[in-house]
Write a protein that holds these residues in place. Structure first.
Motif, PDB file in Angstrom:
ATOM      1  N   VAL A 299      54.635 118.237  65.898  1.00  0.00           N
ATOM      2  CA  VAL A 299      56.007 118.552  66.327  1.00  0.00           C
ATOM      3  C   VAL A 299      56.438 119.926  65.799  1.00  0.00           C
ATOM      4  O   VAL A 299      57.262 120.613  66.415  1.00  0.00           O
ATOM      5  CB  VAL A 299      56.985 117.438  65.866  1.00  0.00           C
ATOM      6  CG1 VAL A 299      57.142 117.439  64.343  1.00  0.00           C
ATOM      7  CG2 VAL A 299      58.318 117.566  66.551  1.00  0.00           C
ATOM      8  N   ASP A 300      55.850 120.372  64.712  1.00  0.00           N
ATOM      9  CA  ASP A 300      56.240 121.666  64.124  1.00  0.00           C
ATOM     10  C   ASP A 300      55.878 122.826  65.044  1.00  0.00           C
ATOM     11  O   ASP A 300      56.435 123.914  64.954  1.00  0.00           O
ATOM     12  CB  ASP A 300      55.538 121.856  62.769  1.00  0.00           C
ATOM     13  CG  ASP A 300      55.889 120.755  61.787  1.00  0.00           C
ATOM     14  OD1 ASP A 300      56.975 120.162  61.920  1.00  0.00           O
ATOM     15  OD2 ASP A 300      55.067 120.454  60.892  1.00  0.00           O
ATOM     16  N   GLU A 301      54.925 122.578  65.952  1.00  0.00           N
ATOM     17  CA  GLU A 301      54.458 123.668  66.835  1.00  0.00           C
ATOM     18  C   GLU A 301      55.534 124.065  67.855  1.00  0.00           C
ATOM     19  O   GLU A 301      55.442 125.100  68.497  1.00  0.00           O
ATOM     20  CB  GLU A 301      53.157 123.244  67.519  1.00  0.00           C
ATOM     21  CG  GLU A 301      52.021 123.062  66.509  1.00  0.00           C
ATOM     22  CD  GLU A 301      50.754 122.473  67.118  1.00  0.00           C
ATOM     23  OE1 GLU A 301      50.719 122.249  68.346  1.00  0.00           O
ATOM     24  OE2 GLU A 301      49.791 122.267  66.350  1.00  0.00           O
ATOM     25  N   GLN A 302      56.564 123.215  67.967  1.00  0.00           N
ATOM     26  CA  GLN A 302      57.656 123.536  68.896  1.00  0.00           C
ATOM     27  C   GLN A 302      58.477 124.724  68.383  1.00  0.00           C
ATOM     28  O   GLN A 302      59.094 125.437  69.152  1.00  0.00           O
ATOM     29  CB  GLN A 302      58.567 122.307  69.086  1.00  0.00           C
ATOM     30  CG  GLN A 302      57.876 121.139  69.771  1.00  0.00           C
ATOM     31  CD  GLN A 302      58.781 119.905  69.833  1.00  0.00           C
ATOM     32  OE1 GLN A 302      59.982 119.982  69.627  1.00  0.00           O
ATOM     33  NE2 GLN A 302      58.179 118.757  70.110  1.00  0.00           N
ATOM     34  N   ASN A 303      58.510 124.902  67.073  1.00  0.00           N
ATOM     35  CA  ASN A 303      59.275 126.030  66.517  1.00  0.00           C
ATOM     36  C   ASN A 303      58.797 126.343  65.094  1.00  0.00           C
ATOM     37  O   ASN A 303      59.489 126.043  64.119  1.00  0.00           O
ATOM     38  CB  ASN A 303      60.772 125.695  66.516  1.00  0.00           C
ATOM     39  CG  ASN A 303      61.626 126.927  66.267  1.00  0.00           C
ATOM     40  OD1 ASN A 303      61.153 127.903  65.677  1.00  0.00           O
ATOM     41  ND2 ASN A 303      62.874 126.897  66.719  1.00  0.00           N
ATOM     42  N   PRO A 304      57.621 126.987  64.992  1.00  0.00           N
ATOM     43  CA  PRO A 304      57.035 127.273  63.665  1.00  0.00           C
ATOM     44  C   PRO A 304      57.968 128.087  62.769  1.00  0.00           C
ATOM     45  O   PRO A 304      58.071 127.834  61.568  1.00  0.00           O
ATOM     46  CB  PRO A 304      55.766 128.047  64.007  1.00  0.00           C
ATOM     47  CG  PRO A 304      55.432 127.655  65.404  1.00  0.00           C
ATOM     48  CD  PRO A 304      56.739 127.401  66.087  1.00  0.00           C
ATOM     49  N   GLU A 305      58.676 129.059  63.365  1.00  0.00           N
ATOM     50  CA  GLU A 305      59.557 129.919  62.551  1.00  0.00           C
ATOM     51  C   GLU A 305      60.634 129.082  61.855  1.00  0.00           C
ATOM     52  O   GLU A 305      60.937 129.278  60.680  1.00  0.00           O
ATOM     53  CB  GLU A 305      60.226 130.998  63.423  1.00  0.00           C
ATOM     54  CG  GLU A 305      59.283 132.063  63.952  1.00  0.00           C
ATOM     55  CD  GLU A 305      58.295 131.507  64.981  1.00  0.00           C
ATOM     56  OE1 GLU A 305      57.136 131.973  64.992  1.00  0.00           O
ATOM     57  OE2 GLU A 305      58.675 130.571  65.703  1.00  0.00           O
ATOM     58  N   GLU A 306      61.183 128.118  62.609  1.00  0.00           N
ATOM     59  CA  GLU A 306      62.235 127.272  62.032  1.00  0.00           C
ATOM     60  C   GLU A 306      61.670 126.383  60.923  1.00  0.00           C
ATOM     61  O   GLU A 306      62.302 126.165  59.893  1.00  0.00           O
ATOM     62  CB  GLU A 306      62.871 126.412  63.129  1.00  0.00           C
ATOM     63  CG  GLU A 306      64.104 125.666  62.643  1.00  0.00           C
ATOM     64  CD  GLU A 306      64.724 124.808  63.734  1.00  0.00           C
ATOM     65  OE1 GLU A 306      64.165 124.748  64.843  1.00  0.00           O
ATOM     66  OE2 GLU A 306      65.763 124.194  63.454  1.00  0.00           O
ATOM     67  N   ILE A 307      60.458 125.902  61.124  1.00  0.00           N
ATOM     68  CA  ILE A 307      59.821 125.056  60.112  1.00  0.00           C
ATOM     69  C   ILE A 307      59.599 125.854  58.828  1.00  0.00           C
ATOM     70  O   ILE A 307      59.850 125.368  57.721  1.00  0.00           O
ATOM     71  CB  ILE A 307      58.473 124.507  60.635  1.00  0.00           C
ATOM     72  CG1 ILE A 307      58.742 123.467  61.714  1.00  0.00           C
ATOM     73  CG2 ILE A 307      57.627 123.934  59.520  1.00  0.00           C
ATOM     74  CD1 ILE A 307      59.521 122.244  61.230  1.00  0.00           C
ATOM     75  N   VAL A 308      59.167 127.091  58.958  1.00  0.00           N
ATOM     76  CA  VAL A 308      58.972 127.942  57.770  1.00  0.00           C
ATOM     77  C   VAL A 308      60.283 128.076  57.014  1.00  0.00           C
ATOM     78  O   VAL A 308      60.355 127.864  55.796  1.00  0.00           O
ATOM     79  CB  VAL A 308      58.418 129.320  58.176  1.00  0.00           C
ATOM     80  CG1 VAL A 308      58.474 130.305  57.003  1.00  0.00           C
ATOM     81  CG2 VAL A 308      57.000 129.199  58.706  1.00  0.00           C
TER      82      VAL A 308
END
Ligand SMILES: NCC(=O)N[C@H]1[C@@H](O)[C@H](n2cnc3c(N)ncnc32)O[C@@H]1CO
Length: 147
Positions: free
Chosen positions: A48-57
């Motif tokens: 699910v993190d691949e939907q928005n890697p920048e936000e996960i970081v």
């Protein structure tokens, strides 16, 4: 992303074997590592993190900073750990996210080490055992819903 945070007297690791066909290239001195008085941060990057890697970081850095301020250490060990989730993200995206977390924390002035990605590693950890010494967090991109 699933995160396990362990405030420890030390964390040390030793690379043992490749766990991926193409693990991260590492130098001789990355085959072993140790930090004392450290917040060990074990992280499983999820699909699910691949939907928005920048936000996960950004969210991961925020969570780690909050715990670091509570346990009062400046030393952080970013540790790739594929055992906290049954919905792992791809190794390429996972490595990119973990490297960005490492860099953001370094840019904020923390003393950061990252364990090598894509290997089986022996490790020793000495958990301090106080009430905030063992914490876990789950983070997902904003709109995403975890099934
Ligand atoms: N204990 C040893 C180990 O976990 N080795 C893992 C991690 O270093 C890394 N890895 C692969 N995918 C991921 C992921 N989605 N998130 C984090 N690490 C990953 O690749 C190894 C095999 O899965």
């Amino acid at each position: 992303m699933r995160i396990l945070l362990i405030h420890s007297d030390y964390l040390e690791y030793e690379v043992k074997d490749k766990a991926l066909k193409k693990p991260e290239e590492i130098s001789e001195n990355q085959k072993k590592g140790r930090l004392d008085e450290v917040l060990a941060v074990f992280m499983s990057v999820e699909k699910v993190d691949e939907q928005n890697p920048e936000e996960i970081v950004k969210k991961a850095v925020k969570e780690i900073e909050e715990v670091v301020s509570q346990v009062k250490t400046n030393n952080i060990f970013v540790y790739p750990f594929a055992h906290l989730s049954s919905e792992l993200g791809s190794p390429d995206v996972a490595l990119r996210i973990l490297k960005e977390i490492e860099n953001e924390l370094k840019n904020k002035g923390y003393n950061v080490r990252r364990a090598p990605f894509g290997y089986y590693k022996a490790f020793k950890l000495s958990c301090k055992g106080h009430p905030l010494a063992e914490l876990s967090r789950t983070i997902v991109p904003g709109e995403a819903k975890k099934e």
